[in-house]
Each structure stands twice: as structure tokens, then as C-alpha cells.
Write a protein that holds these residues in place. Structure first.
Motif, PDB file in Angstrom:
ATOM      1  N   GLY A  90       0.800  -1.222   0.000  1.00 28.48           N
ATOM      2  CA  GLY A  90       0.000   0.000   0.000  1.00 28.48           C
ATOM      3  C   GLY A  90       0.827   1.263   0.000  1.00 28.48           C
ATOM      4  O   GLY A  90       0.453   2.250   0.617  1.00 28.48           O
ATOM      5  N   ILE A  91       1.965   1.233  -0.696  1.00 24.22           N
ATOM      6  CA  ILE A  91       2.806   2.425  -0.790  1.00 24.22           C
ATOM      7  C   ILE A  91       3.123   2.715  -2.243  1.00 24.22           C
ATOM      8  O   ILE A  91       2.912   1.885  -3.125  1.00 24.22           O
ATOM      9  CB  ILE A  91       4.122   2.280   0.018  1.00 24.22           C
ATOM     10  CG1 ILE A  91       4.963   1.121  -0.519  1.00 24.22           C
ATOM     11  CG2 ILE A  91       3.860   2.140   1.483  1.00 24.22           C
ATOM     12  CD1 ILE A  91       6.350   1.056   0.097  1.00 24.22           C
ATOM     13  N   ARG A  92       3.614   3.915  -2.487  1.00 26.23           N
ATOM     14  CA  ARG A  92       4.121   4.285  -3.800  1.00 26.23           C
ATOM     15  C   ARG A  92       5.445   4.993  -3.598  1.00 26.23           C
ATOM     16  O   ARG A  92       5.861   5.214  -2.458  1.00 26.23           O
ATOM     17  CB  ARG A  92       3.116   5.147  -4.553  1.00 26.23           C
ATOM     18  CG  ARG A  92       2.618   6.336  -3.818  1.00 26.23           C
ATOM     19  CD  ARG A  92       1.367   6.899  -4.499  1.00 26.23           C
ATOM     20  NE  ARG A  92       0.643   7.685  -3.535  1.00 26.23           N
ATOM     21  CZ  ARG A  92       0.609   9.015  -3.537  1.00 26.23           C
ATOM     22  NH1 ARG A  92       1.227   9.686  -4.479  1.00 26.23           N
ATOM     23  NH2 ARG A  92      -0.039   9.657  -2.614  1.00 26.23           N
ATOM     24  N   ASP A 103      -0.035   5.502   0.239  1.00 26.04           N
ATOM     25  CA  ASP A 103      -0.967   5.822  -0.835  1.00 26.04           C
ATOM     26  C   ASP A 103      -1.842   7.020  -0.494  1.00 26.04           C
ATOM     27  O   ASP A 103      -2.234   7.783  -1.363  1.00 26.04           O
ATOM     28  CB  ASP A 103      -1.861   4.611  -1.147  1.00 26.04           C
ATOM     29  CG  ASP A 103      -1.176   3.621  -2.075  1.00 26.04           C
ATOM     30  OD1 ASP A 103      -0.215   4.016  -2.760  1.00 26.04           O
ATOM     31  OD2 ASP A 103      -1.604   2.457  -2.115  1.00 26.04           O
ATOM     32  N   SER A 104      -2.130   7.221   0.788  1.00 27.65           N
ATOM     33  CA  SER A 104      -3.007   8.313   1.196  1.00 27.65           C
ATOM     34  C   SER A 104      -2.266   9.645   1.356  1.00 27.65           C
ATOM     35  O   SER A 104      -2.901  10.686   1.501  1.00 27.65           O
ATOM     36  CB  SER A 104      -3.695   7.951   2.519  1.00 27.65           C
ATOM     37  OG  SER A 104      -2.719   7.719   3.516  1.00 27.65           O
ATOM     38  N   ALA A 113       8.463  16.671  -1.194  1.00 29.02           N
ATOM     39  CA  ALA A 113       7.941  16.887  -2.548  1.00 29.02           C
ATOM     40  C   ALA A 113       6.478  16.478  -2.622  1.00 29.02           C
ATOM     41  O   ALA A 113       6.028  15.564  -1.929  1.00 29.02           O
ATOM     42  CB  ALA A 113       8.760  16.088  -3.564  1.00 29.02           C
ATOM     43  N   LYS A 114       5.716  17.179  -3.482  1.00 27.47           N
ATOM     44  CA  LYS A 114       4.312  16.834  -3.673  1.00 27.47           C
ATOM     45  C   LYS A 114       4.246  15.532  -4.458  1.00 27.47           C
ATOM     46  O   LYS A 114       4.917  15.354  -5.465  1.00 27.47           O
ATOM     47  CB  LYS A 114       3.595  17.947  -4.425  1.00 27.47           C
ATOM     48  CG  LYS A 114       2.123  17.686  -4.558  1.00 27.47           C
ATOM     49  CD  LYS A 114       1.379  18.880  -5.076  1.00 27.47           C
ATOM     50  CE  LYS A 114      -0.078  18.467  -5.166  1.00 27.47           C
ATOM     51  NZ  LYS A 114      -0.979  19.559  -5.120  1.00 27.47           N
ATOM     52  N   CYS A 115       3.424  14.630  -3.971  1.00 28.11           N
ATOM     53  CA  CYS A 115       3.283  13.320  -4.601  1.00 28.11           C
ATOM     54  C   CYS A 115       1.858  13.190  -5.119  1.00 28.11           C
ATOM     55  O   CYS A 115       0.925  12.997  -4.338  1.00 28.11           O
ATOM     56  CB  CYS A 115       3.594  12.199  -3.606  1.00 28.11           C
ATOM     57  SG  CYS A 115       5.288  12.213  -3.040  1.00 28.11           S
TER      58      CYS A 115
END
Length: 165
Positions: A90-92, A103-104, A113-115
Motif C-alpha cells: 500500500g505504498i508508492r 498511498d493516502s 515533494a508533492k506526490c
């Protein structure tokens, strides 16, 4: 006393022989370790040289050695496996630093940094829930095709009847 002198000389000679053998074993063991150390250094140099060559030629369209393509393929497989593992967890990955981001999360906790959240993939075809439904749809499609072909076949038979009359 003569017996004890001979025994002492024999023991002394055996001790000297034992000491020389021990020194010989020690010296050969030290040399063996030095050889292994140098062979390890050579293996490391070979590895570094190969890695440097790969880095210099990894983007060549027609690499001189086939191992470059094999290494490229292996890196791609590793990337796919890591991505699958991240999906399960559940990660990126942050596009800036590569750090793990939930993910949230909207921002990376490592670099700030903006993801952007990836857009969910939209399947534009028809969703089939099971193999049975897929088989039923295939059968229905075949039946519709047969039904469309049937009038043409009937007209052909009618034409043959007219010819025979």
C-alpha cells in the motif's frame, strides 16, 4: 646415562623438526591467505570494471556484449517486482527522492515533494465476472452470428428450389 642422552637428543631433534614444520605450516598459511586476499581484490576490480563498462554502454542500441541486454532485462524485472511489492504494502514511490510514500499521503515525508496520486486505470471494455459468464457470452455471440447468417442460407435454398422447378 648414555640412554638418557640419546633420548634427550631424539626428543630435542623431534622438537626442532616439529618447530620447523609448524613454522612451515604457518608461513604457507600466511601466503595462502595473502593469495586469497589478492584474488578477492582482483574479483572486486573485475566487478567494478564490468559495472563501469555497463554504465558507459547501457544505452547503446546494439551493445557489444549480450550480457548488457540481459542486465537491462534483469533491472526491469526487479523494478516490476518492487512495484508489485509496493502495491501489496500500500505504498508508492516519491518521484523526487524515491522514498516510500503511503498511498493516502500527498507529500513525501523524506523530501517534502508533492506526490500526485496516480489516476486509477479505467478499463473501457466489458467487465466479465467469471469464466462461466465469459463462456455464456461467447455462446450467445456465436448464436447471434449464426442467426444472422441463417436467413442468407435460407434464401440460397429458396433460390435452388426455384432453379429446380
Amino acid at each position: 646415562m648414555d640412554f638418557f642422552d640419546k633420548l634427550g637428543n631424539t626428543i630435542s631433534a623431534a622438537g626442532k623438526t616439529g618447530l620447523s614444520k609448524a613454522k612451515e605450516i604457518k608461513d604457507t598459511a600466511r601466503i595462502t591467505l595473502d593469495i586469497q586476499e589478492r584474488e578477492g581484490a582482483i574479483r572486486k576490480l573485475y566487478q567494478d570494471l564490468g559495472q563501469a563498462y555497463y554504465q558507459a554502454h547501457k544505452d547503446d542500441e546494439n551493445p557489444e556484449y549480450e550480457q548488457i541486454a540481459e542486465i537491462r532485462a534483469a533491472f526491469e524485472e526487479i523494478g516490476e517486482l518492487k512495484s508489485a511489492k509496493d502495491d501489496i504494502r500500500g505504498i508508492r514511490r516519491c518521484p523526487e527522492c524515491g522514498g516510500a510514500v503511503a498511498d493516502s499521503a500527498n507529500f513525501c515525508s523524506n523530501c517534502g515533494a508533492k506526490c500526485e496520486k496516480p489516476e486509477p486505470e479505467v478499463y473501457e471494455g466489458e467487465v466479465v465476472d467469471s469464466e462461466e459468464e465469459a463462456a455464456e457470452e461467447t455462446t450467445e455471440t456465436e448464436a447471434e452470428t449464426d442467426a444472422e447468417d441463417a436467413p442468407v442460407a435460407e434464401e440460397a435454398f429458396e433460390d435452388e428450389d426455384k432453379i429446380e422447378e
